[in-house]
Write a protein that holds these residues in place. Structure first.
Motif, PDB file in Angstrom:
ATOM      1  N   GLU A  33      12.802  10.155  -7.308  1.00 55.94           N
ATOM      2  CA  GLU A  33      12.456  10.488  -5.928  1.00 55.94           C
ATOM      3  C   GLU A  33      11.381  11.567  -5.866  1.00 55.94           C
ATOM      4  O   GLU A  33      10.597  11.622  -4.916  1.00 55.94           O
ATOM      5  N   THR A  34      11.367  12.434  -6.864  1.00 54.43           N
ATOM      6  CA  THR A  34      10.377  13.513  -6.886  1.00 54.43           C
ATOM      7  C   THR A  34       9.053  12.972  -7.433  1.00 54.43           C
ATOM      8  O   THR A  34       8.616  13.332  -8.525  1.00 54.43           O
ATOM      9  N   ARG A  35       8.436  12.115  -6.667  1.00 53.83           N
ATOM     10  CA  ARG A  35       7.179  11.502  -7.095  1.00 53.83           C
ATOM     11  C   ARG A  35       6.133  11.657  -5.995  1.00 53.83           C
ATOM     12  O   ARG A  35       6.454  11.835  -4.814  1.00 53.83           O
ATOM     13  N   GLN A  36       4.885  11.596  -6.414  1.00 56.43           N
ATOM     14  CA  GLN A  36       3.767  11.588  -5.484  1.00 56.43           C
ATOM     15  C   GLN A  36       2.855  10.421  -5.837  1.00 56.43           C
ATOM     16  O   GLN A  36       2.653  10.122  -7.011  1.00 56.43           O
ATOM     17  N   ILE A  37       2.324   9.783  -4.813  1.00 54.85           N
ATOM     18  CA  ILE A  37       1.309   8.751  -5.017  1.00 54.85           C
ATOM     19  C   ILE A  37      -0.027   9.326  -4.574  1.00 54.85           C
ATOM     20  O   ILE A  37      -0.180   9.771  -3.433  1.00 54.85           O
ATOM     21  N   VAL A  38      -0.974   9.339  -5.503  1.00 50.35           N
ATOM     22  CA  VAL A  38      -2.288   9.920  -5.242  1.00 50.35           C
ATOM     23  C   VAL A  38      -3.330   8.805  -5.264  1.00 50.35           C
ATOM     24  O   VAL A  38      -3.435   8.047  -6.231  1.00 50.35           O
ATOM     25  N   LEU A  39      -4.063   8.698  -4.186  1.00 51.75           N
ATOM     26  CA  LEU A  39      -5.129   7.707  -4.063  1.00 51.75           C
ATOM     27  C   LEU A  39      -6.457   8.403  -4.307  1.00 51.75           C
ATOM     28  O   LEU A  39      -6.870   9.272  -3.527  1.00 51.75           O
ATOM     29  N   ASN A  40      -7.115   8.057  -5.403  1.00 54.83           N
ATOM     30  CA  ASN A  40      -8.401   8.676  -5.737  1.00 54.83           C
ATOM     31  C   ASN A  40      -9.561   7.783  -5.270  1.00 54.83           C
ATOM     32  O   ASN A  40      -9.387   6.585  -5.061  1.00 54.83           O
ATOM     33  N   PHE A  41     -10.718   8.389  -5.112  1.00 52.03           N
ATOM     34  CA  PHE A  41     -11.923   7.677  -4.643  1.00 52.03           C
ATOM     35  C   PHE A  41     -11.663   7.002  -3.293  1.00 52.03           C
ATOM     36  O   PHE A  41     -12.037   5.845  -3.078  1.00 52.03           O
ATOM     37  N   ALA A  42     -11.024   7.730  -2.396  1.00 49.69           N
ATOM     38  CA  ALA A  42     -10.659   7.173  -1.089  1.00 49.69           C
ATOM     39  C   ALA A  42     -11.874   7.148  -0.162  1.00 49.69           C
ATOM     40  O   ALA A  42     -12.025   7.971   0.738  1.00 49.69           O
ATOM     41  N   ASP A  43     -12.728   6.183  -0.395  1.00 47.95           N
ATOM     42  CA  ASP A  43     -13.968   6.023   0.366  1.00 47.95           C
ATOM     43  C   ASP A  43     -13.867   4.756   1.221  1.00 47.95           C
ATOM     44  O   ASP A  43     -13.693   3.657   0.695  1.00 47.95           O
ATOM     45  N   PRO A  44     -13.949   4.879   2.564  1.00 46.04           N
ATOM     46  CA  PRO A  44     -13.822   3.705   3.452  1.00 46.04           C
ATOM     47  C   PRO A  44     -14.829   2.603   3.151  1.00 46.04           C
ATOM     48  O   PRO A  44     -14.580   1.430   3.439  1.00 46.04           O
ATOM     49  N   SER A  45     -15.968   2.972   2.539  1.00 45.00           N
ATOM     50  CA  SER A  45     -16.994   1.970   2.258  1.00 45.00           C
ATOM     51  C   SER A  45     -16.549   0.966   1.198  1.00 45.00           C
ATOM     52  O   SER A  45     -17.215  -0.052   0.986  1.00 45.00           O
ATOM     53  N   ARG A  46     -15.440   1.221   0.543  1.00 38.86           N
ATOM     54  CA  ARG A  46     -14.952   0.304  -0.488  1.00 38.86           C
ATOM     55  C   ARG A  46     -14.223  -0.897   0.108  1.00 38.86           C
ATOM     56  O   ARG A  46     -13.793  -1.778  -0.621  1.00 38.86           O
ATOM     57  N   GLY A  47     -14.032  -0.894   1.418  1.00 37.29           N
ATOM     58  CA  GLY A  47     -13.450  -2.065   2.070  1.00 37.29           C
ATOM     59  C   GLY A  47     -11.945  -2.056   2.158  1.00 37.29           C
ATOM     60  O   GLY A  47     -11.346  -3.019   2.653  1.00 37.29           O
ATOM     61  N   LEU A  48     -11.300  -1.007   1.663  1.00 31.97           N
ATOM     62  CA  LEU A  48      -9.855  -0.856   1.770  1.00 31.97           C
ATOM     63  C   LEU A  48      -9.544   0.468   2.455  1.00 31.97           C
ATOM     64  O   LEU A  48     -10.311   1.426   2.374  1.00 31.97           O
ATOM     65  N   SER A  49      -8.391   0.514   3.092  1.00 27.09           N
ATOM     66  CA  SER A  49      -7.964   1.741   3.751  1.00 27.09           C
ATOM     67  C   SER A  49      -6.668   2.244   3.121  1.00 27.09           C
ATOM     68  O   SER A  49      -6.016   1.537   2.344  1.00 27.09           O
ATOM     69  N   VAL A  50      -6.297   3.460   3.483  1.00 27.33           N
ATOM     70  CA  VAL A  50      -5.019   4.015   3.017  1.00 27.33           C
ATOM     71  C   VAL A  50      -3.862   3.134   3.486  1.00 27.33           C
ATOM     72  O   VAL A  50      -2.915   2.880   2.742  1.00 27.33           O
ATOM     73  N   ALA A  51      -3.971   2.622   4.700  1.00 27.93           N
ATOM     74  CA  ALA A  51      -2.919   1.741   5.230  1.00 27.93           C
ATOM     75  C   ALA A  51      -2.797   0.470   4.395  1.00 27.93           C
ATOM     76  O   ALA A  51      -1.675  -0.025   4.163  1.00 27.93           O
ATOM     77  N   ASP A  52      -3.926  -0.068   3.934  1.00 29.08           N
ATOM     78  CA  ASP A  52      -3.887  -1.264   3.078  1.00 29.08           C
ATOM     79  C   ASP A  52      -3.138  -0.970   1.782  1.00 29.08           C
ATOM     80  O   ASP A  52      -2.336  -1.781   1.308  1.00 29.08           O
ATOM     81  N   VAL A  53      -3.412   0.189   1.202  1.00 33.26           N
ATOM     82  CA  VAL A  53      -2.747   0.567  -0.041  1.00 33.26           C
ATOM     83  C   VAL A  53      -1.253   0.710   0.183  1.00 33.26           C
ATOM     84  O   VAL A  53      -0.429   0.205  -0.600  1.00 33.26           O
ATOM     85  N   GLU A  54      -0.871   1.397   1.243  1.00 28.67           N
ATOM     86  CA  GLU A  54       0.551   1.623   1.522  1.00 28.67           C
ATOM     87  C   GLU A  54       1.283   0.305   1.767  1.00 28.67           C
ATOM     88  O   GLU A  54       2.430   0.122   1.323  1.00 28.67           O
ATOM     89  N   ALA A  55       0.625  -0.625   2.442  1.00 27.22           N
ATOM     90  CA  ALA A  55       1.243  -1.931   2.686  1.00 27.22           C
ATOM     91  C   ALA A  55       1.443  -2.703   1.392  1.00 27.22           C
ATOM     92  O   ALA A  55       2.442  -3.407   1.206  1.00 27.22           O
TER      93      ALA A  55
END
Length: 384
Positions: free
Chosen positions: A296-318
């Motif tokens: 449970e003591t975990r973190q998910i880190v999204l690197n290179f979070a640039d909208p121009s890559r065609g994906l969003s944070v919401a897409d990753v979470e889904a």
């Protein structure tokens, strides 16, 4: 000796304890002792014994002693030649007293006796936290994030922190920190089999921030010889002396990574903002869940979070069916930092990348709220 914390008021007491323990003691002095936050951070790792110097200001030392005993339950030895403090020390919960005029041998005996008593009282040996950083694929900036986490922990907590490069064949932690180590993982892992933190220390490399490092091997053949048993012994031994053991791993779930995960208390999962990486993270999460290693003591880190890559944070979470805890954008400052071998958190900048990296560190530390010195220490003084 390890697990001994000293709060010093005068050089004579500090010199005595340093000689008695052969330097295996954490000494806080000056403004550090006057800061409840600094003292609390060192007590949070539950040292086996706390030595409190009362040679200059006995009232303050007694106040701190009572706070240490009441708040953290740590065994305390008071350092003073004033026998009249005995009753007040007992009321403050002090376990024993040590004369500052003692010989180093006498001080060593007192420290050893009280550590044995603390151990026989049923208290478990405290071990530091193992923070493992993993990713399903390479090229996601995992080592950059790991070195920043380790440096950030060392600077933010002022506690002993060690970084272990477990990317057996292609680890480049030493390069990322601009270090030239004398020893690397294979030699250090073998030395750890003795289970003695003191014997292990010469094999570690010290970084300018105070961070200690177990560098990855330059020889793939030698790295292949490192066994799971040696990795387990290394990490377990390091947790005896370090508050945080930060582990950088190879991409995927190799045997060395799974071995580290068996001992992990905090997991940081890293992915980039690309379809293969995100899908790989989902598979890794599912696999770890099946192996009962998804703590449970975990973190998910999204690197290179640039909208121009065609994906969003919401897409990753889904896709991964989990919340992204920290999203780090793309910026030119990162490759400059990597090429210079100076982690961003070492520079203590206020740029957006550094703030996001600091969030990861903050989640690990917990950012405890510490009362003012008067609120912590003065109650004991008033009742003593």
């Amino acid at each position: 000796m390890s697990g001994v914390l000293m709060l010093a008021q005068a050089a004579a007491a500090s010199e005595l304890i340093t000689e008695a323990t052969a330097g295996q003691v954490t000494v806080l002095e000056g403004e550090q002792v006057k800061s409840p936050q600094v003292v609390a951070q060192h007590l949070a790792v539950q040292p086996e014994l706390v030595l409190i110097d009362a040679t200059v200001d006995p009232s303050e030392a007694l106040g701190i002693s009572g706070w240490v005993v009441e708040r953290f339950g740590a065994p305390v030895v008071l350092i003073s030649d004033d026998a009249s403090l005995g009753l007040q020390a007992m009321r403050a919960g002090v376990r024993d007293m040590l004369r500052v005029t003692s010989t180093p041998a006498e001080a060593r005996d007192t420290i050893s006796r009280n550590r044995r008593l603390a151990g026989s009282s049923g208290d478990a040996v405290h071990r530091g936290r193992v923070v493992t950083v993993a990713s399903p694929k390479g090229g996601v900036g995992k080592t950059t994030i790991t070195t920043n986490i380790a440096v950030g922990l060392a600077l933010a907590t002022q506690l002993p922190v060690v970084l272990v490069d477990l990317d057996l064949h292609f680890g480049d932690v030493a390069s990322a920190l601009n270090l030239e180590p004398e020893y690397t993982l294979p030699e250090t892992a073998r030395a750890a089999l003795a289970g003695d933190p003191l014997a292990l220390k010469p094999y570690l490399t010290r970084h300018e921030t105070g961070l200690w490092v177990v560098a990855g091997s330059d020889d793939p053949v030698a790295a292949d010889a490192v066994t799971a048993q040696e990795i387990t012994g290394l990490l377990r031994t390091l947790t005896l002396d370090f508050a945080y053991v930060v582990v950088d791993t190879a991409p995927g779930l190799a045997e060395a990574t799974l071995t580290a995960l068996d001992l992990t208390s905090d997991l940081v999962l890293v992915t980039g903002l690309d379809v293969p990486g995100v899908r790989g993270l989902r598979k890794e999460i599912e696999t770890l869940n099946e192996l009962s290693m998804l703590m449970e003591t975990r973190q998910i880190v999204l690197n290179f979070a640039d909208p121009s890559r065609g994906l969003s944070v919401a897409d990753v979470e889904a896709t991964v069916r989990a919340k992204v805890d920290v999203a780090i954008p793309t910026a030119g400052i990162v490759p400059i930092s990597v090429n210079q071998g100076i982690p961003l958190l070492q520079s203590r900048g206020n740029d957006k990348i550094s703030r996001q990296l600091d969030q990861i560190v903050g989640r690990l530390v917990g950012r405890p709220t510490v009362e003012t010195k008067r609120g912590l220490f003065s109650r004991r003084k008033e009742s003593a």
